[in-house]
Enzyme design. Structure first.
Site, PDB file in Angstrom:
ATOM      1  N   ARG A  57      47.515  35.746  36.696  1.00  0.00           N
ATOM      2  CA  ARG A  57      47.970  35.849  38.082  1.00  0.00           C
ATOM      3  C   ARG A  57      46.964  36.496  39.013  1.00  0.00           C
ATOM      4  O   ARG A  57      46.691  35.977  40.097  1.00  0.00           O
ATOM      5  CB  ARG A  57      49.323  36.533  38.173  1.00  0.00           C
ATOM      6  CG  ARG A  57      49.305  37.967  37.723  1.00  0.00           C
ATOM      7  CD  ARG A  57      50.686  38.602  37.761  1.00  0.00           C
ATOM      8  NE  ARG A  57      51.649  37.829  37.009  1.00  0.00           N
ATOM      9  CZ  ARG A  57      52.870  37.576  37.442  1.00  0.00           C
ATOM     10  NH1 ARG A  57      53.271  38.029  38.592  1.00  0.00           N
ATOM     11  NH2 ARG A  57      53.692  36.872  36.716  1.00  0.00           N
ATOM     12  N   THR A  58      46.360  37.597  38.573  1.00  0.00           N
ATOM     13  CA  THR A  58      45.412  38.261  39.475  1.00  0.00           C
ATOM     14  C   THR A  58      44.184  37.388  39.679  1.00  0.00           C
ATOM     15  O   THR A  58      43.659  37.242  40.779  1.00  0.00           O
ATOM     16  CB  THR A  58      44.993  39.628  38.923  1.00  0.00           C
ATOM     17  OG1 THR A  58      46.157  40.386  38.673  1.00  0.00           O
ATOM     18  CG2 THR A  58      44.093  40.358  39.887  1.00  0.00           C
ATOM     19  N   LYS A  85      28.601  37.310  22.081  1.00  0.00           N
ATOM     20  CA  LYS A  85      27.375  37.342  21.283  1.00  0.00           C
ATOM     21  C   LYS A  85      26.691  38.694  21.364  1.00  0.00           C
ATOM     22  O   LYS A  85      25.591  38.855  20.881  1.00  0.00           O
ATOM     23  CB  LYS A  85      26.404  36.272  21.812  1.00  0.00           C
ATOM     24  CG  LYS A  85      26.927  34.856  21.705  1.00  0.00           C
ATOM     25  CD  LYS A  85      25.868  33.850  22.156  1.00  0.00           C
ATOM     26  CE  LYS A  85      26.522  32.521  22.508  1.00  0.00           C
ATOM     27  NZ  LYS A  85      25.720  31.720  23.426  1.00  0.00           N
ATOM     28  N   ARG A 107      37.588  42.783  36.255  1.00  0.00           N
ATOM     29  CA  ARG A 107      38.694  43.449  35.568  1.00  0.00           C
ATOM     30  C   ARG A 107      38.206  43.810  34.175  1.00  0.00           C
ATOM     31  O   ARG A 107      37.634  42.975  33.476  1.00  0.00           O
ATOM     32  CB  ARG A 107      39.914  42.532  35.478  1.00  0.00           C
ATOM     33  CG  ARG A 107      40.978  43.124  34.537  1.00  0.00           C
ATOM     34  CD  ARG A 107      42.250  42.368  34.569  1.00  0.00           C
ATOM     35  NE  ARG A 107      42.985  42.695  35.778  1.00  0.00           N
ATOM     36  CZ  ARG A 107      44.288  42.510  35.914  1.00  0.00           C
ATOM     37  NH1 ARG A 107      44.977  41.989  34.938  1.00  0.00           N
ATOM     38  NH2 ARG A 107      44.889  42.815  37.042  1.00  0.00           N
ATOM     39  N   HIS A 135      43.852  49.794  40.556  1.00  0.00           N
ATOM     40  CA  HIS A 135      43.973  48.356  40.832  1.00  0.00           C
ATOM     41  C   HIS A 135      44.212  48.301  42.336  1.00  0.00           C
ATOM     42  O   HIS A 135      45.341  48.107  42.803  1.00  0.00           O
ATOM     43  CB  HIS A 135      45.157  47.788  40.060  1.00  0.00           C
ATOM     44  CG  HIS A 135      45.248  46.286  40.071  1.00  0.00           C
ATOM     45  ND1 HIS A 135      44.425  45.470  40.809  1.00  0.00           N
ATOM     46  CD2 HIS A 135      46.097  45.451  39.405  1.00  0.00           C
ATOM     47  CE1 HIS A 135      44.751  44.203  40.595  1.00  0.00           C
ATOM     48  NE2 HIS A 135      45.763  44.155  39.760  1.00  0.00           N
TER      49      HIS A 135
END
Lengths: 306, 185, 430
Positions: A57-58, A85, A107, A135
């Site tokens: 959603r974000t 990696k 994020r 946030h």
């Protein structure tokens, strides 16, 4: 005018900057309400979503916000990237910058990662959630929603319910709402509310019935299943019995109170469906407002001269 | 140095004449609407609408348009332009829009306004009404209705002060040597 | 080689010396030392046949410092530091003896690793290196390591530093067993169940930054346990890196009660608070974590009244890339050898310690705990000597660090007082 090229947290924003973002978001809400939901304002810019934690959603919200500004968007999803990696975070970020990004929306599970990137990169870094720190765009869209519904924030009684300790949404909202003059109270089990948080100017309660009396805004937080069995609370059933928002508990709040949730919801655990789908819920409006707020953030950051 | 170009009465007479011109050219109100460009144009559009109502005894739809997102100078400016509301509470498709602004200068704001209008729908036609035309066009844009034509130097500024913003209605020409207004000049 | 140090202000607490005087070094040992009386302006010792005369006018002359808590990283982590670069950094910081912790790779929990370290040190070390062996195999806290054999090979003390010995029974046995070899057991006091996942001091700052905190109780609980175990067993306990007010109080009351044990702290615990973590600066990430102003005051008081016996560096160098990353993934540690003495001199400036007491904390006391003939300027002792300029100011610039580790929160600090010359193993370093 924003003072920094990055949006790292509400902590770093002044009251003037918060209000500027909210006012600008109002203009963008007009745009997304139209048929042609696009403006050429940031045409030719590139935004990269660098999401080290899964989030549909974000990420989608940021993607749409960027596209509505005519910005190109790349989604960099970690499980499929070179990070697996063993590439270092800084190397990944520098590569993205070299590819021509103007915005990096990040994020990450570790607090402070956006700050690390902001210090080492030229591009604008937008914090889409870092560990248990902040946030900021969520808090801004929450404030926007409250202002829209209640016409003000100052003086409102706002309750945030749930796992405060692990919630960056809670922290950002605490900073934002207290800066805007609201009276914030936190409700939840003692094991999920840090001792020191009272020093941030909030009230702490552990009993829902006491805590919800006379509240204007109820903000419910998601309980993470992973917290169960780690000594924070014995079971989600017990959590629910004590802290789930039921119709009975909602009736203790003001009659015109609104119910918010950053999503995704655990129906039946922190909130019952009747309320989530009911008339007092503004949960879906939060989603819409999220796009307008994120557009405002990108628009304003683009104007900050390096 | 500052010079007053129009006073309260001058502005009012010009707006009255422009309202008549609009109605004359369009043979009445039908399918017309006014859209003012933030901020000065919005107040002027509302005043024009009031005058038109006095003449035709009918309401003409009025909207306001913010052009911040459509500007062509976002990368060059020192600061992002302030964003204001766009409120066009009616369908623009098939309507004739009279754009209203306070000062017509390079024409770039009008270009941005037209782009903004196109994103709202497909107007049948667009005309432009400005209180002041100060010349120095950089794009091929002309006004259909003009309050006053004022030849200016590039270094000068034309300011329209309106009572809706707390001033006395007037139009001032400012020259760079002394930018403050001298009373009774 | 004969070296003559002239007109320095000599301070040697082991002999009660504190005055202007001269020292003659011959073949790496202190041959003569004379303090001038009031009337004597010229040197007493003859300047005959000296290879080098050092004018120490205006400088302090002290025994080379003894750092009983250093991580030299070799074998296994040479990219962070080697015995060569680490001992060079020590010399630059005024240290002529260092004790290196066993959390190398492989862990120094057996005689062959000890032998390797000793050999490397004698070949490439710029100062004396005394290895500290692990208490338990692999430092896992489960089985005792071969303390006796390692002692024979040269280990001067034992510690699982980096880790606590969580199991109280094993710690008891370690303290008991060590008595046979008369060695100190250095304890890293941390209750891992309380500190789990923590990366800075637990408090309002950790909540604000969204970083998991380590409560002070994690240190205090283990200190208390270890004190009681040392009382029970009579083993020679030495508490590593004390960082909190509560810890100092526990140590003080136990000592007042008559329990015999020793304790150390590091310059960062009396110089800088958790505020240094703001902005997620990984250079301020250390274990135990930086604490609050109150804890700093308590540590200073603990040094002043003798509760804390020793100042060590806990020198923990890391590679730049390891610290240039997510805060929670960065390793703990501060590269401290090159700033320790200057930071500690601030205590003298503030009147917390006299110069004599500072020299005790940084050379005489550690030497006594380790039972080695260091930390003194007695005739016949090794000529490990440091000349200090108390007035010289300098800015901490990590690019000029000799250590491979540039990780320090003191970058940019302007400090007053630094070592300007070190004599060790017959070499002069300026």
């Amino acid at each position: 005018m924003l003072n920094s090229k990055d949006l790292l947290g509400i902590k770093e924003l002044s009251l003037e900057e918060i209000n500027l973002i909210l006012d600008t978001a109002a203009g963008f809400k007009d745009v997304i309400g139209r048929d042609i939901k696009k403006v050429p304002a940031l045409r030719g810019k590139t935004a990269v979503n660098l999401f080290f934690e899964p989030s549909t959603r974000t990420r989608t919200s940021f993607e749409l916000a960027a596209k509505r500004l005519s910005t190109d968007v790349i989604n960099f999803s970690v499980p499929t990237s070179s990070v697996v990696k063993g590439e270092s975070l800084i190397d990944t970020a520098l590569t993205v910058q070299a590819l021509g990004a103007d915005f990096i929306i990040i994020r990450h599970a570790s607090s402070g990662v956006p700050h690390l990137l902001a210090k080492n990169l030229r591009v604008s870094v937008i914090n889409a959630g870092d560990g248990a720190n902040e946030h900021p765009t969520q808090a801004l869209l929450d404030a926007f929603t409250i202002k829209e519904k209640k016409n003000k924030i100052e003086g409102l009684e706002i309750a945030i319910v749930g796992d405060i300790t692990h919630s960056r949404v809670a922290k950002s909202n605490i900073y934002c709402l207290t800066k805007l003059g609201a009276r914030v109270r936190l409700i939840g089990p003692p094991t999920l509310i840090p001792r020191e948080i009272k020093e941030m100017g909030v009230e702490v309660l552990h009993n829902m019935e006491d805590g919800l009396k006379g509240v204007d805004v109820l903000m419910m937080l998601r309980i993470q299943m992973e917290r169960q069995g780690k000594g924070f609370f014995p079971s989600t059933e017990e959590y629910s019995k004590n802290w789930c928002l039921t119709l009975e508990r909602l009736s203790l709040a003001k009659d015109d109170s609104i119910v918010m949730h950053p999503g995704p919801m655990n129906r039946g655990i922190e909130i019952v469906s009747e309320i989530a789908d009911g008339p007092r819920s503004v949960i879906l409006e939060q989603v819409t407002n999220g796009i307008a707020v994120r557009m405002a953030v990108m628009y304003l950051l683009a104007g900050v001269k390096r | 140095m500052s010079k007053e170009l129009m006073n309260k009465k001058d502005i009012d007479r010009a707006l009255t004449r422009m309202a008549h011109e609009i109605l004359e050219k369009n043979k009445g109100i039908g399918k017309l609407c006014l859209v003012g460009i933030q901020r000065g144009g919005v107040y002027l559009a509302k005043r024009l609408a009031t005058k038109i109502k006095l003449i035709e005894k009918k309401d003409i739809p009025v909207g306001s348009l913010d052009i911040a997102f459509y500007r062509d100078d976002l990368n060059i400016r020192k600061e992002q332009p302030v964003v204001r509301r766009t409120e066009v509470p009616f369908e623009v498709t098939d309507l004739k829009i009279i754009l209203v602004d306070d000062v017509l200068f390079t024409g770039r704001s009008i270009r941005a306004a037209m782009d903004a209008l196109m994103d709202l729908g497909r107007p049948a036609a667009i005309e432009l009404s400005v209180l002041i035309d100060r010349g120095h066009r950089e794009l091929p844009i002309k006004a259909d209705y003009v309050g006053k034509n004022i030849p200016t130097a590039l270094s000068e500024t034309v300011e329209v002060q309106l009572k809706e913003e707390g001033f006395e209605d007037r139009v001032i020409l400012k020259s760079p040597s002394n930018p403050t207004l001298l009373k009774g000049d | 080689m004969r070296i003559f140090i002239r007109s320095g202000h000599i301070i040697d607490p082991s002999q009660g010396i504190d005055g202007i005087g001269d020292i003659l070094i011959d073949n790496g040992k202190i041959k003569e030392i004379h303090i001038r009386s009031q009337e004597q302006t010229a040197n007493i010792i003859e300047e005959l046949q000296t290879d080098r005369i050092i004018d120490a006018k205006g400088l302090m002359v002290i025994s080379g410092l003894v750092d009983m808590h250093v991580h030299l990283r070799e074998p296994g982590f040479e990219y962070k530091e080697t015995i060569s670069t680490g001992t060079m950094a020590a010399i630059k910081g005024g240290f002529t003896t260092v004790c290196c912790m066993p959390n190398t790779f492989p862990v120094n929990d057996n005689a062959s690793v000890t032998e390797f370290i000793k050999r490397k040190a004698s070949q490439e070390g710029h100062c004396t290196v005394l290895p500290i062996g692990a208490i338990t195999k692999g430092q896992k806290g489960e089985e005792l390591a071969e303390i006796g054999t390692m002692r024979n090979e040269g280990c001067i003390a034992f510690s699982d530093d980096g880790n606590p010995v969580m199991n109280s029974l094993i710690m008891r046995r370690a303290l008991e067993y060590s008595k046979a070899f008369n060695v100190p057991v250095i304890s890293h006091c941390e209750d891992l169940t309380l500190s789990e996942g923590g990366m800075m001091n637990e408090g309002l700052m950790s909540v604000t930054l969204g970083l998991k905190g380590i409560p002070v109780e994690a240190e205090q609980i283990m200190i208390f346990r270890d004190i009681l175990l040392s009382e029970l067993t009579g083993g020679r306990l030495h508490i590593a890196h004390v960082s909190t007010e509560g810890s100092v109080n526990l140590i003080r009351s136990a000592k007042e009660r008559g329990v015999i044990f020793t304790a150390e702290t590091c310059p960062h615990y009396f110089s800088i608070t958790e505020d240094a973590v703001k902005g997620y600066d990984t250079n301020a990430k250390v274990n135990p974590p930086l604490r609050t102003g109150r804890d700093i005051d308590a540590i200073k008081e603990g040094l002043r009244d003798g509760t804390i016996d020793v100042i060590v560096t806990d020198h923990a160098p890391h590679h730049r890339d390891e610290k240039l990353r997510e805060f929670d993934m960065a390793p703990f540690g501060i590269s401290g050898l090159e700033t320790a003495l200057s930071l500690s001199l601030r205590l003298v400036e503030e009147g917390i310690l006299t110069m004599n007491q500072l020299v005790e904390k940084m050379s005489l006391n550690p030497a006594r705990i380790l039972q080695v003939n260091k930390g003194n300027l007695k005739i016949g002792s090794d000529a490990d000597i440091v000349l200090l300029d108390q007035t010289r100011e300098f800015k901490v610039e990590t690019e000029r660090f000799v250590s491979k580790g540039k990780n320090t929160p003191f970058q940019g600090w302007v400090l007053k007082g630094m070592p300007v010359l070190t004599i060790c193993k017959g070499n002069i370093y300026e």
